[in-house]
Write an enzyme that holds these catalytic residues in place. Structure first.
Site, PDB file in Angstrom:
ATOM      1  N   ASN A  33      16.523  18.606  10.332  1.00  0.00           N
ATOM      2  CA  ASN A  33      17.478  17.824   9.533  1.00  0.00           C
ATOM      3  C   ASN A  33      16.799  17.151   8.327  1.00  0.00           C
ATOM      4  N   SER A 131       3.044  13.442  24.045  1.00  0.00           N
ATOM      5  CA  SER A 131       2.044  12.623  23.369  1.00  0.00           C
ATOM      6  C   SER A 131       1.155  11.924  24.386  1.00  0.00           C
ATOM      7  N   TYR A 155       9.082   4.389  22.336  1.00  0.00           N
ATOM      8  CA  TYR A 155       8.742   5.769  21.938  1.00  0.00           C
ATOM      9  C   TYR A 155       8.120   6.508  23.126  1.00  0.00           C
ATOM     10  N   LYS A 159       9.342   9.928  25.411  1.00  0.00           N
ATOM     11  CA  LYS A 159       8.540  11.137  25.660  1.00  0.00           C
ATOM     12  C   LYS A 159       8.428  11.372  27.171  1.00  0.00           C
ATOM     13  N   TYR A 195      -0.303  15.597  22.822  1.00  0.00           N
ATOM     14  CA  TYR A 195      -1.240  15.555  21.696  1.00  0.00           C
ATOM     15  C   TYR A 195      -1.952  14.208  21.689  1.00  0.00           C
ATOM     16  N   PHE A 196      -3.224  14.229  21.312  1.00  0.00           N
ATOM     17  CA  PHE A 196      -3.936  12.970  21.088  1.00  0.00           C
ATOM     18  C   PHE A 196      -3.679  12.555  19.630  1.00  0.00           C
ATOM     19  N   LEU A 218      -3.930   5.318  11.366  1.00  0.00           N
ATOM     20  CA  LEU A 218      -5.201   5.058  10.687  1.00  0.00           C
ATOM     21  C   LEU A 218      -5.518   6.075   9.585  1.00  0.00           C
ATOM     22  N   PHE A 236      -7.690  -3.224  12.991  1.00  0.00           N
ATOM     23  CA  PHE A 236      -7.034  -4.038  14.017  1.00  0.00           C
ATOM     24  C   PHE A 236      -7.965  -4.328  15.186  1.00  0.00           C
ATOM     25  N   ARG A 249     -10.567   6.554  19.407  1.00  0.00           N
ATOM     26  CA  ARG A 249      -9.499   7.541  19.599  1.00  0.00           C
ATOM     27  C   ARG A 249     -10.060   8.946  19.527  1.00  0.00           C
ATOM     28  N   GLY A 313      -0.104  -3.837  21.732  1.00  0.00           N
ATOM     29  CA  GLY A 313       0.146  -2.539  22.370  1.00  0.00           C
ATOM     30  C   GLY A 313      -0.980  -1.537  22.226  1.00  0.00           C
ATOM     31  N   ASP A 314      -2.068  -1.884  21.522  1.00  0.00           N
ATOM     32  CA  ASP A 314      -3.185  -0.942  21.385  1.00  0.00           C
ATOM     33  C   ASP A 314      -4.059  -0.938  22.633  1.00  0.00           C
TER      34      ASP A 314
HETATM   35  P1  NAD Z   1       7.174  14.643  11.646  1.00  0.00           P
HETATM   36  O1  NAD Z   1       8.010  13.428  11.504  1.00  0.00           O
HETATM   37  O2  NAD Z   1       6.329  15.052  10.491  1.00  0.00           O
HETATM   38  O3  NAD Z   1       8.052  15.886  12.101  1.00  0.00           O
HETATM   39  C1  NAD Z   1       9.228  15.788  12.865  1.00  0.00           C
HETATM   40  C2  NAD Z   1      10.229  16.782  12.293  1.00  0.00           C
HETATM   41  O4  NAD Z   1      11.453  16.703  13.064  1.00  0.00           O
HETATM   42  C3  NAD Z   1      10.613  16.467  10.841  1.00  0.00           C
HETATM   43  O5  NAD Z   1      10.593  17.651  10.062  1.00  0.00           O
HETATM   44  C4  NAD Z   1      12.013  15.870  10.937  1.00  0.00           C
HETATM   45  O6  NAD Z   1      12.769  16.072   9.770  1.00  0.00           O
HETATM   46  C5  NAD Z   1      12.554  16.613  12.171  1.00  0.00           C
HETATM   47  N1  NAD Z   1      13.628  15.873  12.871  1.00  0.00           N
HETATM   48  C6  NAD Z   1      13.623  14.572  13.237  1.00  0.00           C
HETATM   49  N2  NAD Z   1      14.780  14.264  13.852  1.00  0.00           N
HETATM   50  C7  NAD Z   1      15.519  15.413  13.900  1.00  0.00           C
HETATM   51  C8  NAD Z   1      16.801  15.725  14.404  1.00  0.00           C
HETATM   52  N3  NAD Z   1      17.570  14.797  14.977  1.00  0.00           N
HETATM   53  N4  NAD Z   1      17.255  16.999  14.285  1.00  0.00           N
HETATM   54  C9  NAD Z   1      16.496  17.947  13.667  1.00  0.00           C
HETATM   55  N5  NAD Z   1      15.267  17.693  13.165  1.00  0.00           N
HETATM   56  C10 NAD Z   1      14.781  16.444  13.284  1.00  0.00           C
HETATM   57  O7  NAD Z   1       6.250  14.396  12.934  1.00  0.00           O
HETATM   58  P2  NAD Z   1       5.013  15.226  13.490  1.00  0.00           P
HETATM   59  O8  NAD Z   1       3.811  14.381  13.344  1.00  0.00           O
HETATM   60  O9  NAD Z   1       5.004  16.590  12.943  1.00  0.00           O
HETATM   61  O10 NAD Z   1       5.377  15.237  15.034  1.00  0.00           O
HETATM   62  C11 NAD Z   1       6.042  16.318  15.648  1.00  0.00           C
HETATM   63  C12 NAD Z   1       6.277  15.989  17.115  1.00  0.00           C
HETATM   64  O11 NAD Z   1       5.024  15.707  17.742  1.00  0.00           O
HETATM   65  C13 NAD Z   1       7.157  14.761  17.346  1.00  0.00           C
HETATM   66  O12 NAD Z   1       8.002  15.036  18.443  1.00  0.00           O
HETATM   67  C14 NAD Z   1       6.164  13.676  17.694  1.00  0.00           C
HETATM   68  O13 NAD Z   1       6.724  12.707  18.538  1.00  0.00           O
HETATM   69  C15 NAD Z   1       5.081  14.458  18.423  1.00  0.00           C
HETATM   70  N6  NAD Z   1       3.770  13.822  18.345  1.00  0.00           N
HETATM   71  C16 NAD Z   1       3.234  13.503  17.123  1.00  0.00           C
HETATM   72  C17 NAD Z   1       2.002  12.869  17.065  1.00  0.00           C
HETATM   73  C18 NAD Z   1       1.396  12.492  15.731  1.00  0.00           C
HETATM   74  O14 NAD Z   1       0.520  11.641  15.700  1.00  0.00           O
HETATM   75  N7  NAD Z   1       1.798  13.092  14.611  1.00  0.00           N
HETATM   76  C19 NAD Z   1       1.311  12.567  18.239  1.00  0.00           C
HETATM   77  C20 NAD Z   1       1.878  12.921  19.455  1.00  0.00           C
HETATM   78  C21 NAD Z   1       3.098  13.550  19.498  1.00  0.00           C
HETATM   79  C1  UD1 Z   2      -0.336   5.536  17.588  1.00  0.00           C
HETATM   80  C2  UD1 Z   2       0.719   5.112  18.568  1.00  0.00           C
HETATM   81  C3  UD1 Z   2       0.918   6.230  19.573  1.00  0.00           C
HETATM   82  C4  UD1 Z   2       1.309   7.509  18.855  1.00  0.00           C
HETATM   83  C5  UD1 Z   2       0.254   7.849  17.815  1.00  0.00           C
HETATM   84  C6  UD1 Z   2       0.714   9.002  16.979  1.00  0.00           C
HETATM   85  C7  UD1 Z   2       0.636   2.666  18.672  1.00  0.00           C
HETATM   86  C8  UD1 Z   2       0.277   1.494  19.496  1.00  0.00           C
HETATM   87  N1  UD1 Z   2       0.343   3.870  19.204  1.00  0.00           N
HETATM   88  O1  UD1 Z   2      -1.510   5.820  18.317  1.00  0.00           O
HETATM   89  O2  UD1 Z   2       1.936   5.881  20.473  1.00  0.00           O
HETATM   90  O3  UD1 Z   2       1.405   8.597  19.764  1.00  0.00           O
HETATM   91  O4  UD1 Z   2       0.072   6.731  16.952  1.00  0.00           O
HETATM   92  O5  UD1 Z   2      -0.325   9.416  16.157  1.00  0.00           O
HETATM   93  O6  UD1 Z   2       1.160   2.560  17.584  1.00  0.00           O
HETATM   94  N2  UD1 Z   2      -5.886   1.180  13.177  1.00  0.00           N
HETATM   95  C9  UD1 Z   2      -6.403   0.228  12.315  1.00  0.00           C
HETATM   96  N3  UD1 Z   2      -5.751  -0.002  11.142  1.00  0.00           N
HETATM   97  C10 UD1 Z   2      -4.615   0.675  10.767  1.00  0.00           C
HETATM   98  C11 UD1 Z   2      -4.111   1.653  11.659  1.00  0.00           C
HETATM   99  C12 UD1 Z   2      -4.760   1.875  12.856  1.00  0.00           C
HETATM  100  O7  UD1 Z   2      -7.417  -0.403  12.611  1.00  0.00           O
HETATM  101  O8  UD1 Z   2      -4.062   0.407   9.688  1.00  0.00           O
HETATM  102  C13 UD1 Z   2      -6.614   1.459  14.438  1.00  0.00           C
HETATM  103  C14 UD1 Z   2      -5.795   1.261  15.690  1.00  0.00           C
HETATM  104  O9  UD1 Z   2      -5.896  -0.055  16.158  1.00  0.00           O
HETATM  105  C15 UD1 Z   2      -6.445   2.290  16.628  1.00  0.00           C
HETATM  106  C16 UD1 Z   2      -6.885   3.421  15.699  1.00  0.00           C
HETATM  107  O10 UD1 Z   2      -6.961   2.823  14.399  1.00  0.00           O
HETATM  108  O11 UD1 Z   2      -7.596   1.750  17.228  1.00  0.00           O
HETATM  109  C17 UD1 Z   2      -5.904   4.574  15.650  1.00  0.00           C
HETATM  110  O12 UD1 Z   2      -4.600   4.075  15.378  1.00  0.00           O
HETATM  111  P1  UD1 Z   2      -3.348   5.035  15.077  1.00  0.00           P
HETATM  112  O13 UD1 Z   2      -3.728   6.042  14.066  1.00  0.00           O
HETATM  113  O14 UD1 Z   2      -2.174   4.158  14.777  1.00  0.00           O
HETATM  114  O15 UD1 Z   2      -3.141   5.823  16.417  1.00  0.00           O
HETATM  115  P2  UD1 Z   2      -2.900   5.268  17.926  1.00  0.00           P
HETATM  116  O16 UD1 Z   2      -2.882   3.819  17.987  1.00  0.00           O
HETATM  117  O17 UD1 Z   2      -3.882   5.976  18.792  1.00  0.00           O
END
Ligand code: NAD
Ligand code: UD1
Length: 359
Positions: A33, A131, A155, A159, A195-196, A218, A236, A249, A313-314
């Site tokens: 979308n 995630s 969130y 998941k 995913y990490f 970050l 943070f 991380r 929450g970290d």
């Molecule tokens: P993103 O926001 O770049 O991609 C999500 C995509 O889904 C976008 O293209 C968005 O337009 C589409 N979308 C959102 N709501 C929708 C809906 N209702 N109908 C149709 N399309 C929709 O995010 P991403 O980083 O590519 O993440 C992809 C998936 O991986 C997500 O489910 C996210 O929760 C999961 N995930 C991401 C991370 C991360 O750090 N990026 C970490 C763990 C898990």
């Molecule tokens: C965060 C989410 C997690 C999600 C992931 C997606 C929170 C608490 N967790 O994870 O649920 O799946 O993103 O990628 O939001 N940091 C700074 N300064 C910043 C940003 C981050 O110091 O401006 C630090 C954070 O405290 C952490 C590390 O960088 O120690 C990584 O942070 P971030 O990239 O936000 O990822 P997560 O916290 O692991």
């Protein structure tokens, strides 16, 4: 050659996965979308893979919460899909705290509609984007897949709820005949990929992560500071129980992650129906300060920062035990932190405003 529906394929991880699947010869329908993803990312994926104009990637605009939109997507393939990869959803932790119903609607309700459409159209192979957030505050590092699922924010709850829905579906085993009826086809093949921390970009610098507004995470924040788009990074917490006091991380290059999806599809297709649950991480942890230094080296720019209070929450540490993915898929994360920084920087430098930047 397989036919794969990619829900959310226009986003960060989805676009890189489309590229890898097209290079492997598959045919794709992206359903999105465009709420956070961009059609431009898909245009560039076609350009990078030389598939522009070839009809190997079709795009359907629609919402996973709307069954009619989903019907349109399932009618757009070349017959029955061999698999669905489900990236579509919302992922901002802080927003999920303020708008939990939106997150349950999109992430859980949307997934339920997508699964119902798959069942209706005879597709029983699914890769789901979960995630590491489902582990909440982990008890031990590295985190194995058997660790408790105890998320600590809305969130993460969404998941975990979809993971539960998928386990129930896998256990329902569609091969049993309904009373008095024909045996249904099926036997679900489902992968829940945890995913990490996905970062970096394709090495061309043509596709990458494009957060709207100030980044929550970050890596994109650091790259925008290196670029001068933001003045300073806030780190943070400098008092975590880690060697340098900052949070640790498990960062994983988005191309490694994308290749993990291809390896997962191949395992699901080649093995009997199953529910597979895998961590996708590198198995290596880096602190915030290590990331800052690596990014400074890759970009040859300074990343000024201030140490501020911990973010609510970290956790101190989050690192994957990634041995199961190696055992089950023969997959591991090959690209190191310097490559994550170099590729992320190449994208950021060429696209200071993400896909809104020219070129
Ligand atoms: P993103 O926001 O770049 O991609 C999500 C995509 O889904 C976008 O293209 C968005 O337009 C589409 N979308 C959102 N709501 C929708 C809906 N209702 N109908 C149709 N399309 C929709 O995010 P991403 O980083 O590519 O993440 C992809 C998936 O991986 C997500 O489910 C996210 O929760 C999961 N995930 C991401 C991370 C991360 O750090 N990026 C970490 C763990 C898990
Ligand atoms: C965060 C989410 C997690 C999600 C992931 C997606 C929170 C608490 N967790 O994870 O649920 O799946 O993103 O990628 O939001 N940091 C700074 N300064 C910043 C940003 C981050 O110091 O401006 C630090 C954070 O405290 C952490 C590390 O960088 O120690 C990584 O942070 P971030 O990239 O936000 O990822 P997560 O916290 O692991």
């Amino acid at each position: 050659m397989a036919k794969v529906l990619i829900a959310g394929g226009a986003g960060f991880i989805g676009s890189h996965t489309c590229l890898v699947l097209l290079e492997a010869g598959h045919q794709l329908v992206v359903f999105d979308n465009f709420s956070t993803g961009s059609p431009e990312s898909l245009r560039r994926v076609q350009e990078l893979t030389g598939t522009a104009g070839s009809d190997r990637l079709r795009v359907v605009e629609g919402d996973i919460r709307r069954p009619l939109d989903l019907s349109k997507a399932f009618a757009t393939g070349w017959g029955r899909f061999d698999a669905v990869i489900h990236f579509a959803g919302l992922k901002a932790v802080a927003q999920s705290v303020h708008e939990p119903l939106l997150y349950w609607d999109v992430n859980v309700g949307g997934s339920q509609h997508l699964l119902a459409a798959m069942a209706e159209h005879g597709c029983h192979t699914l890769v789901f984007s979960s995630s590491a957030t489902v582990y909440g505050l982990p008890e031990r590092i590295p985190i194995p897949e058997t660790a408790a699922v105890l998320p600590i924010n809305p969130y993460g709850h969404t998941k975990a709820a979809v993971e539960r829905m998928l386990a129930d579906l896998a256990a329902s085993d569609g091969r049993q005949a309904p009373e008095g009826g024909e045996p249904r086809s099926g036997g679900w093949r489902i992968a829940r990929l945890r995913y990490f921390n996905p970062v970096g970009a394709h090495s061309s610098g043509r596709i990458g992560e494009d957060p709207q507004g100030p980044p929550d995470n970050l890596f994109p924040y650091v790259s925008q500071v290196a670029l001068g788009r933001r003045p300073r990074l806030q780190v943070f917490g400098g008092d975590w129980p880690t060697p340098d006091g900052t949070g640790i991380r498990d960062y994983i290059h988005v191309m490694d992650l994308a290749e993990g999806h291809l390896a997962t599809l191949e395992a699901l297709w080649n093995e009997p129906p199953q529910l597979l649950t895998l961590n996708l991480g590198s198995g290596r942890g880096y602190s915030v300060l290590e990331v800052v230094r690596a990014f400074e080296r890759a970009s040859d720019r300074m990343v000024p920062f201030d140490l501020v209070a911990r973010r609510a929450g970290d956790a101190a540490h989050s690192v994957a035990d990634s041995s199961e993915a190696l055992r089950r898929l023969g997959w591991w994360a090959r690209r190191d932190l310097s490559q994550m920084c170099a590729d992320g920087w190449a994208w950021q430098q060429r696209h200071p405003q993400g896909y809104r930047s020219a070129g």
